[in-house]
Design a protein around this motif. Structure first.
Motif, PDB file in Angstrom:
ATOM      1  N   HIS A  36       0.894  -1.678  -0.152  1.00  0.00           N
ATOM      2  CA  HIS A  36      -0.072  -0.633  -0.166  1.00  0.00           C
ATOM      3  C   HIS A  36       0.775   1.291   0.112  1.00  0.00           C
ATOM      4  O   HIS A  36       0.519   2.104  -0.600  1.00  0.00           O
ATOM      5  CB  HIS A  36      -0.624  -0.152   0.988  1.00  0.00           C
ATOM      6  CG  HIS A  36      -1.994  -1.324   0.767  1.00  0.00           C
ATOM      7  ND1 HIS A  36      -3.277  -0.686   0.980  1.00  0.00           N
ATOM      8  CD2 HIS A  36      -1.829  -2.205   0.966  1.00  0.00           C
ATOM      9  CE1 HIS A  36      -3.602  -1.696   0.532  1.00  0.00           C
ATOM     10  NE2 HIS A  36      -3.397  -2.820   1.179  1.00  0.00           N
ATOM     11  N   TYR A  39       0.239   3.474   3.284  1.00  0.00           N
ATOM     12  CA  TYR A  39      -1.145   2.689   4.190  1.00  0.00           C
ATOM     13  C   TYR A  39      -0.537   2.400   5.677  1.00  0.00           C
ATOM     14  O   TYR A  39      -1.388   2.142   6.053  1.00  0.00           O
ATOM     15  CB  TYR A  39      -2.120   2.067   3.504  1.00  0.00           C
ATOM     16  CG  TYR A  39      -2.315   3.057   2.504  1.00  0.00           C
ATOM     17  CD1 TYR A  39      -2.720   3.665   1.959  1.00  0.00           C
ATOM     18  CD2 TYR A  39      -2.922   2.921   1.340  1.00  0.00           C
ATOM     19  CE1 TYR A  39      -3.699   4.655   1.423  1.00  0.00           C
ATOM     20  CE2 TYR A  39      -3.750   2.739  -0.161  1.00  0.00           C
ATOM     21  CZ  TYR A  39      -3.847   3.588  -0.154  1.00  0.00           C
ATOM     22  OH  TYR A  39      -4.382   4.964  -1.188  1.00  0.00           O
ATOM     23  N   GLN A  50      -8.582   6.374   3.240  1.00  0.00           N
ATOM     24  CA  GLN A  50      -7.450   6.869   2.711  1.00  0.00           C
ATOM     25  C   GLN A  50      -7.427   5.952   1.306  1.00  0.00           C
ATOM     26  O   GLN A  50      -7.253   6.855   0.442  1.00  0.00           O
ATOM     27  CB  GLN A  50      -5.952   6.943   3.288  1.00  0.00           C
ATOM     28  CG  GLN A  50      -5.881   8.011   4.147  1.00  0.00           C
ATOM     29  CD  GLN A  50      -4.297   7.070   4.602  1.00  0.00           C
ATOM     30  OE1 GLN A  50      -3.398   6.239   3.976  1.00  0.00           O
ATOM     31  NE2 GLN A  50      -3.890   8.018   5.182  1.00  0.00           N
ATOM     32  N   ALA A  51      -8.152   4.743   0.882  1.00  0.00           N
ATOM     33  CA  ALA A  51      -8.349   4.201  -0.057  1.00  0.00           C
ATOM     34  C   ALA A  51      -9.003   4.719  -1.038  1.00  0.00           C
ATOM     35  O   ALA A  51      -9.232   4.861  -1.773  1.00  0.00           O
ATOM     36  CB  ALA A  51      -8.492   2.686  -0.217  1.00  0.00           C
ATOM     37  N   GLN A  54      -8.209   8.013  -2.279  1.00  0.00           N
ATOM     38  CA  GLN A  54      -7.449   7.629  -3.512  1.00  0.00           C
ATOM     39  C   GLN A  54      -8.341   6.984  -4.484  1.00  0.00           C
ATOM     40  O   GLN A  54      -8.397   7.926  -6.669  1.00  0.00           O
ATOM     41  CB  GLN A  54      -6.813   6.438  -3.154  1.00  0.00           C
ATOM     42  CG  GLN A  54      -5.102   6.689  -2.233  1.00  0.00           C
ATOM     43  CD  GLN A  54      -4.244   7.961  -3.009  1.00  0.00           C
ATOM     44  OE1 GLN A  54      -4.083   7.497  -4.336  1.00  0.00           O
ATOM     45  NE2 GLN A  54      -3.816   8.873  -2.347  1.00  0.00           N
ATOM     46  N   GLU A  55      -9.476   6.122  -4.227  1.00  0.00           N
ATOM     47  CA  GLU A  55     -10.306   5.938  -5.781  1.00  0.00           C
ATOM     48  C   GLU A  55     -11.067   7.643  -5.975  1.00  0.00           C
ATOM     49  O   GLU A  55     -11.097   7.147  -7.458  1.00  0.00           O
ATOM     50  CB  GLU A  55     -11.312   5.059  -5.021  1.00  0.00           C
ATOM     51  CG  GLU A  55     -10.110   3.752  -4.894  1.00  0.00           C
ATOM     52  CD  GLU A  55     -11.430   2.539  -4.159  1.00  0.00           C
ATOM     53  OE1 GLU A  55     -12.771   2.739  -4.389  1.00  0.00           O
ATOM     54  OE2 GLU A  55     -11.270   1.792  -3.967  1.00  0.00           O
ATOM     55  N   TRP A  58      -8.733   9.740  -8.221  1.00  0.00           N
ATOM     56  CA  TRP A  58      -9.084   8.269  -9.916  1.00  0.00           C
ATOM     57  C   TRP A  58     -10.042   8.692 -10.432  1.00  0.00           C
ATOM     58  O   TRP A  58      -9.754   8.846 -11.798  1.00  0.00           O
ATOM     59  CB  TRP A  58      -8.256   6.687  -9.206  1.00  0.00           C
ATOM     60  CG  TRP A  58      -8.022   6.081 -10.183  1.00  0.00           C
ATOM     61  CD1 TRP A  58      -6.805   6.235 -11.436  1.00  0.00           C
ATOM     62  CD2 TRP A  58      -9.172   5.216 -10.752  1.00  0.00           C
ATOM     63  NE1 TRP A  58      -7.239   5.399 -12.410  1.00  0.00           N
ATOM     64  CE2 TRP A  58      -8.446   5.036 -11.983  1.00  0.00           C
ATOM     65  CE3 TRP A  58     -10.217   4.125 -10.309  1.00  0.00           C
ATOM     66  CZ2 TRP A  58      -8.827   3.075 -13.004  1.00  0.00           C
ATOM     67  CZ3 TRP A  58     -10.998   3.983 -11.362  1.00  0.00           C
ATOM     68  CH2 TRP A  58     -10.153   3.017 -12.510  1.00  0.00           C
ATOM     69  N   PRO A 115      -5.272   2.959  -8.279  1.00  0.00           N
ATOM     70  CA  PRO A 115      -4.796   2.990  -7.109  1.00  0.00           C
ATOM     71  C   PRO A 115      -3.920   2.927  -6.544  1.00  0.00           C
ATOM     72  O   PRO A 115      -4.103   1.673  -7.395  1.00  0.00           O
ATOM     73  CB  PRO A 115      -6.215   3.742  -6.233  1.00  0.00           C
ATOM     74  CG  PRO A 115      -7.343   4.230  -7.513  1.00  0.00           C
ATOM     75  CD  PRO A 115      -6.571   3.141  -8.871  1.00  0.00           C
ATOM     76  N   ARG A 116      -2.709   2.702  -5.313  1.00  0.00           N
ATOM     77  CA  ARG A 116      -1.943   1.484  -5.379  1.00  0.00           C
ATOM     78  C   ARG A 116      -2.752   0.532  -4.288  1.00  0.00           C
ATOM     79  O   ARG A 116      -1.379  -0.001  -3.931  1.00  0.00           O
ATOM     80  CB  ARG A 116      -0.597   2.451  -4.726  1.00  0.00           C
ATOM     81  CG  ARG A 116      -0.774   2.911  -3.369  1.00  0.00           C
ATOM     82  CD  ARG A 116      -0.518   4.268  -3.609  1.00  0.00           C
ATOM     83  NE  ARG A 116      -0.849   5.494  -1.937  1.00  0.00           N
ATOM     84  CZ  ARG A 116      -0.086   6.561  -1.605  1.00  0.00           C
ATOM     85  NH1 ARG A 116       0.857   7.265  -2.801  1.00  0.00           N
ATOM     86  NH2 ARG A 116      -0.600   6.801  -0.570  1.00  0.00           N
ATOM     87  N   HIS A 117      -3.540   0.668  -3.708  1.00  0.00           N
ATOM     88  CA  HIS A 117      -4.100  -0.451  -2.956  1.00  0.00           C
ATOM     89  C   HIS A 117      -4.966  -1.632  -3.840  1.00  0.00           C
ATOM     90  O   HIS A 117      -5.514  -2.132  -3.316  1.00  0.00           O
ATOM     91  CB  HIS A 117      -5.394   0.105  -2.087  1.00  0.00           C
ATOM     92  CG  HIS A 117      -6.435   0.837  -2.663  1.00  0.00           C
ATOM     93  ND1 HIS A 117      -6.667   2.241  -3.349  1.00  0.00           N
ATOM     94  CD2 HIS A 117      -7.617  -0.243  -2.689  1.00  0.00           C
ATOM     95  CE1 HIS A 117      -8.120   2.436  -3.206  1.00  0.00           C
ATOM     96  NE2 HIS A 117      -8.406   0.990  -3.425  1.00  0.00           N
TER      97      HIS A 117
END
Length: 394
Positions: A36, A39, A50-51, A54-55, A58, A115-117
């Motif tokens: 993450h 995270y 936070q996730a 991020q979405e 995006w 996103p990075r997750h």
């Protein structure tokens, strides 16, 4: 062995309007907390927030993708593994085959930069793309559409040509966990898919003017009307118009630039189990469940199987007189700003230490579910076979 070509994983289909192309990106949650990248040092609730943020960012960036494209988050259960599989599906249109392929590949690149997750991997096998689009034929009682809430009432005023008034409520974004719905979807003993389809849309100036005109009309109806000569008193305010007015004023602000046209769908190979669609709707920001009637079943499944967004008037009207909705009001029923889109569109996410929900490379499948009881009797597919099965060129 031949190396994959640049167009591998792109399905195309010609039509009088041009050429359509479909692509897919395989999704899985990030492998571990360290994946993450930032995270890992915060509590779970903050990490999930936070996730979700991020979405949202995006989706805001994808609003600038331009016309002629759609993309869908699709979650599909694996009854043998009791896990979900995720993908981002994309559709692009071009004047000819090469233009459509270029647009589809460009869209696939944007979708891969998720996103990075999540881990995102382009699909290079056209058969896999085709299977993601139409993995099964749903049961006649296995379809549901999720929509923004639409309320209606007869218009009480006679100084207008309006017979009915309408109020469309926005979806509510929150970083709530989707685990309960995902777990229920993954436990189904028969195939099912849940999808959130978004189409970037730049609201034209004339449509923005129409939104303001609609709000002005409701403001007039919400105030006392002209004096009636017979009784020398003003017509009373329309109570429903007064209730709908703040929603319209909010819509004028929300949809002043870029937004998404939307479709949110759930399909099962057997009859929908009680409560599943309602659970999905609650998780998707307070949407409502609409079950397509028999005459719109084929069109509803064709939308899912082809990544389309054709209107289903009887389904989408939510009991209101469909003929009374004007084009601007129809538009409001499926228009989402970025925050509303993020309310429905939630990428795969897993809480460390919780039971796995999603298939991922190297993950050992869980035990097979217990054998279900006798399946409900299958009703025949509407005449003509599966009308939603798309026809692709390759």
């Amino acid at each position: 062995m031949t190396a994959p070509g640049p167009h591998d994983g792109v399905l195309t289909a010609a039509s009088p309007q041009g050429v359509w192309a479909w692509v897919a990106v395989r999704l899985a949650p990030a492998a571990a907390l360290d994946a993450h990248r930032g995270y890992a040092d915060v509590p779970e609730e903050q990490r999930r927030t936070q996730a979700a943020g991020q979405e949202l960012a995006w989706l805001e960036a994808l609003l600038a993708s331009g016309p002629g494209i759609r993309f869908e988050l699709r979650l599909r259960n694996d009854p043998s593994a009791r896990l979900l599989r995720g993908a981002l599906l994309g559709q692009a249109r071009g004047a000819d085959h090469d233009a459509a392929v270029r647009a589809a590949l460009a869209l696939r690149d944007r979708l891969t930069a998720a996103p990075r997750h999540v881990r995102a991997e382009p699909v290079s096998d056209t058969d896999e793309v085709r299977d993601w689009l139409a993995p099964f034929t749903p049961h006649p009682d296995g379809l549901a559409e999720l929509r923004k809430p639409l309320a209606h009432a007869p218009c009480a005023r006679r100084d207008t040509g309006r017979t009915d008034s309408f109020a469309v409520s926005p979806l509510r974004w929150a970083a709530h966990s989707r685990e309960p719905f995902w777990a229920e979807l993954g436990r189904l003993p028969y195939p099912a898919v849940a999808g959130v389809c978004l189409e970037p849309y730049t609201v034209p100036q004339d449509v923005r003017h129409a939104f303001r005109a609609l709000a002005d009309e409701y403001a007039r109806l919400a105030a006392p009307g002209p004096v009636r000569p017979t009784w020398n008193v003003a017509a009373p305010p329309d109570v429903f118009a007064g209730q709908a007015l703040p929603l319209l004023q909010d819509a004028v602000r929300r949809y002043a630039g870029r937004a998404y046209r939307s479709r949110v769908s759930l399909a099962c190979a057997e009859a929908l189990p009680p409560g599943l669609a309602e659970q999905f709707a609650a998780a998707a920001g307070g949407a409502v469940v609409c079950r397509p009637p028999a005459r719109e079943w084929a069109a509803a499944w064709a939308n899912t199987a082809g990544l389309n967004r054709n209107r289903l008037p009887l389904t989408y009207a939510q009991g209101a007189p469909a003929h009374a909705l004007n084009p601007v009001e129809w538009l409001l029923t499926d228009l989402l700003d970025a925050s509303e889109a993020a309310a429905a569109f939630r990428l795969p996410y897993e809480v460390p230490g919780h039971h796995p929900l999603f298939a991922a490379p190297g993950r050992v499948p869980g035990p097979r579910p217990a054998e279900p009881g006798p399946a409900p009797a299958r009703q025949p597919v509407p005449p003509g076979g599966d009308p939603g099965a798309p026809r692709f060129d390759g």
